[in-house]
Design an enzyme around this catalytic site. Structure first.
Site, PDB file in Angstrom:
ATOM      1  N   ASP A 166      47.217  56.261  41.767  1.00 45.88           N
ATOM      2  CA  ASP A 166      46.480  57.441  42.205  1.00 45.88           C
ATOM      3  C   ASP A 166      45.887  58.149  40.996  1.00 45.88           C
ATOM      4  O   ASP A 166      46.602  58.585  40.105  1.00 45.88           O
ATOM      5  CB  ASP A 166      47.421  58.416  42.930  1.00 45.88           C
ATOM      6  CG  ASP A 166      46.742  59.756  43.171  1.00 45.88           C
ATOM      7  OD1 ASP A 166      45.852  59.803  44.027  1.00 45.88           O
ATOM      8  OD2 ASP A 166      47.077  60.741  42.475  1.00 45.88           O
TER       9      ASP A 166
ATOM     10  N   TYR B 187      40.817  64.058  36.430  1.00 51.80           N
ATOM     11  CA  TYR B 187      41.844  63.731  35.428  1.00 51.80           C
ATOM     12  C   TYR B 187      41.222  63.157  34.150  1.00 51.80           C
ATOM     13  O   TYR B 187      41.881  63.067  33.117  1.00 51.80           O
ATOM     14  CB  TYR B 187      42.854  62.703  35.947  1.00 51.80           C
ATOM     15  CG  TYR B 187      43.652  63.112  37.170  1.00 51.80           C
ATOM     16  CD1 TYR B 187      43.667  64.424  37.640  1.00 51.80           C
ATOM     17  CD2 TYR B 187      44.416  62.163  37.857  1.00 51.80           C
ATOM     18  CE1 TYR B 187      44.399  64.774  38.762  1.00 51.80           C
ATOM     19  CE2 TYR B 187      45.151  62.512  38.973  1.00 51.80           C
ATOM     20  CZ  TYR B 187      45.141  63.812  39.426  1.00 51.80           C
ATOM     21  OH  TYR B 187      45.877  64.143  40.535  1.00 51.80           O
TER      22      TYR B 187
ATOM     23  N   LYS C  93      39.978  60.780  43.613  1.00 50.74           N
ATOM     24  CA  LYS C  93      39.607  62.040  44.268  1.00 50.74           C
ATOM     25  C   LYS C  93      38.262  62.549  43.770  1.00 50.74           C
ATOM     26  O   LYS C  93      37.962  62.426  42.580  1.00 50.74           O
ATOM     27  CB  LYS C  93      40.664  63.118  43.985  1.00 50.74           C
ATOM     28  CG  LYS C  93      42.089  62.650  44.205  1.00 50.74           C
ATOM     29  CD  LYS C  93      43.114  63.737  43.962  1.00 50.74           C
ATOM     30  CE  LYS C  93      44.508  63.138  43.946  1.00 50.74           C
ATOM     31  NZ  LYS C  93      44.820  62.428  42.689  1.00 50.74           N
TER      32      LYS C  93
ATOM     33  N   HIS D 194      39.570  66.597  46.524  1.00 52.03           N
ATOM     34  CA  HIS D 194      40.677  67.068  45.686  1.00 52.03           C
ATOM     35  C   HIS D 194      41.220  68.439  46.089  1.00 52.03           C
ATOM     36  O   HIS D 194      42.400  68.727  45.918  1.00 52.03           O
ATOM     37  CB  HIS D 194      40.199  67.105  44.222  1.00 52.03           C
ATOM     38  CG  HIS D 194      41.271  66.971  43.214  1.00 52.03           C
ATOM     39  ND1 HIS D 194      41.109  66.291  42.031  1.00 52.03           N
ATOM     40  CD2 HIS D 194      42.543  67.426  43.188  1.00 52.03           C
ATOM     41  CE1 HIS D 194      42.228  66.338  41.335  1.00 52.03           C
ATOM     42  NE2 HIS D 194      43.113  67.029  42.018  1.00 52.03           N
TER      43      HIS D 194
END
Ligand code: A2P
Length: 295
Positions: free
Chosen positions: A44, A49, A74, A107
């Site tokens: 994931d 990120y 996401k 998200h």
């Protein structure tokens, strides 16, 4: 409890995945490669990120066939909107180095711009219909966000990824998910988040909780393993983050023991109702507007 969960559209997803939130890019490829070699088949990540490229690199380095690996990522808020989200899919697949995603989720519910959330979700529906993604979903949605979304869209999300550990298990959101046939996926499943102010002086670490420690000792397991087992026995997906090979292995070694009903209930009772992460209902425009790079 099975190691695999079936989503509401029939797609199968390994229950346990490797999380890479806050995994520094330079450590992410190695962590993903180590996890896949240990047996994980689900990773994931998220555009926000900043490590999708390294996730892709770790997958390629593992030598494991892409078709065996469940890739979840996401869309960040700054990419919400119909065309923007279609483009976010292009960015994500390019960075990951894949043609297709297994699960693409929004998200944040971003209540200050819910019209764009709806448009973004319609783009996910289009990607699903066209086969670019195998399943779609959301993250950090509360009951009213789900209700608002469902009233304006067609496809029920397959997954809602939320903060969920013994100190904050969100029974209300879990119930809403279950009522709609949405699978609840736990982020920070062992409560390892350490980046928010939390409770200040009152701050506690669930990894050091005495009740969980007692249960762990009884099974000759660690507190993290007990919490992951608790997640799985409840039928949830969980994505513990680690960049440490020993802990990555530890977090996957949870399929050889079983908590009793009473032990599960004892862990359920630890819920404080106090979240550690950010409140999804509080808009954070500066944060939401952070752009996701093209490359
Ligand atoms: P590290 O990457 O150094 O292993 P969560 O996913 O619940 O937010 O937890 C992630 C945090 O917990 C990270 O700081 C991670 O650090 C740490 N962590 C991951 N696995 C374990 C484990 N089995 N025992 C203790 N800490 C862990």
């Amino acid at each position: 409890m099975t190691a695999e969960l079936v989503l509401n559209n029939g797609v199968r997803m390994p229950a346990l995945g490797l999380g890479v939130f806050q995994s520094p890019p330079e450590e992410t490829a190695a962590a993903v490669e180590a996890a896949l070699k240990i047996g994980y088949r689900h990773v994931d990540t998220a555009a926000a990120y900043g490590n999708e490229r390294e996730v892709g690199e770790g997958i390629r380095r593992s030598g494991i066939d892409r078709g065996e690996i469940f890739i979840e990522t996401k869309v960040w808020v700054s990419d919400y909107g119909y065309d923007e989200t279609l483009h976010a899919f292009e960015k994500a697949t390019r960075k990951l180095g894949v043609d297709r995603l297994d699960l693409l989720i929004l998200h944040q519910p971003a209540p200050d711009r819910f019209d764009r959330v709806v448009a973004a979700y319609r783009a996910l529906e289009k990607l699903l219909a066209d086969g670019g993604v195998r399943a779609i979903g959301v993250s950090n949605f509360m009951r009213h966000h789900l209700d608002d979304l469902l009233s304006q869209t067609q496809v029920v999300p397959a997954v809602n990824q939320i903060e969920l550990h013994p100190y904050f298990s969100q029974p209300d959101v879990q119930k809403a998910d279950a009522e709609h046939g949405i699978l609840t996926q736990a982020w920070s499943p062992i409560g390892g988040i350490t980046f928010y102010p939390g409770w200040g002086e009152e701050r506690r670490n669930v990894l050091e909780d005495p009740a969980i420690g007692t249960i762990a000792t009884g099974h000759d397991k660690t507190p993290a393993q007990v919490m992951l087992r608790w997640q799985l026995q409840h039928g949830r997906s969980a994505i513990p983050k680690s960049t440490n090979p020993g802990r990555i292995a530890e977090n996957f070694d949870v399929f050889d023991f079983e908590l009793t009903t009473e032990e599960v209930a004892r862990i359920d009772a630890l819920d404080t109702g106090v979240r550690n992460g950010p409140d999804p209902d509080v808009p954070r425009p500066a944060f939401f507007d952070r752009a996701i790079p093209e490359e």
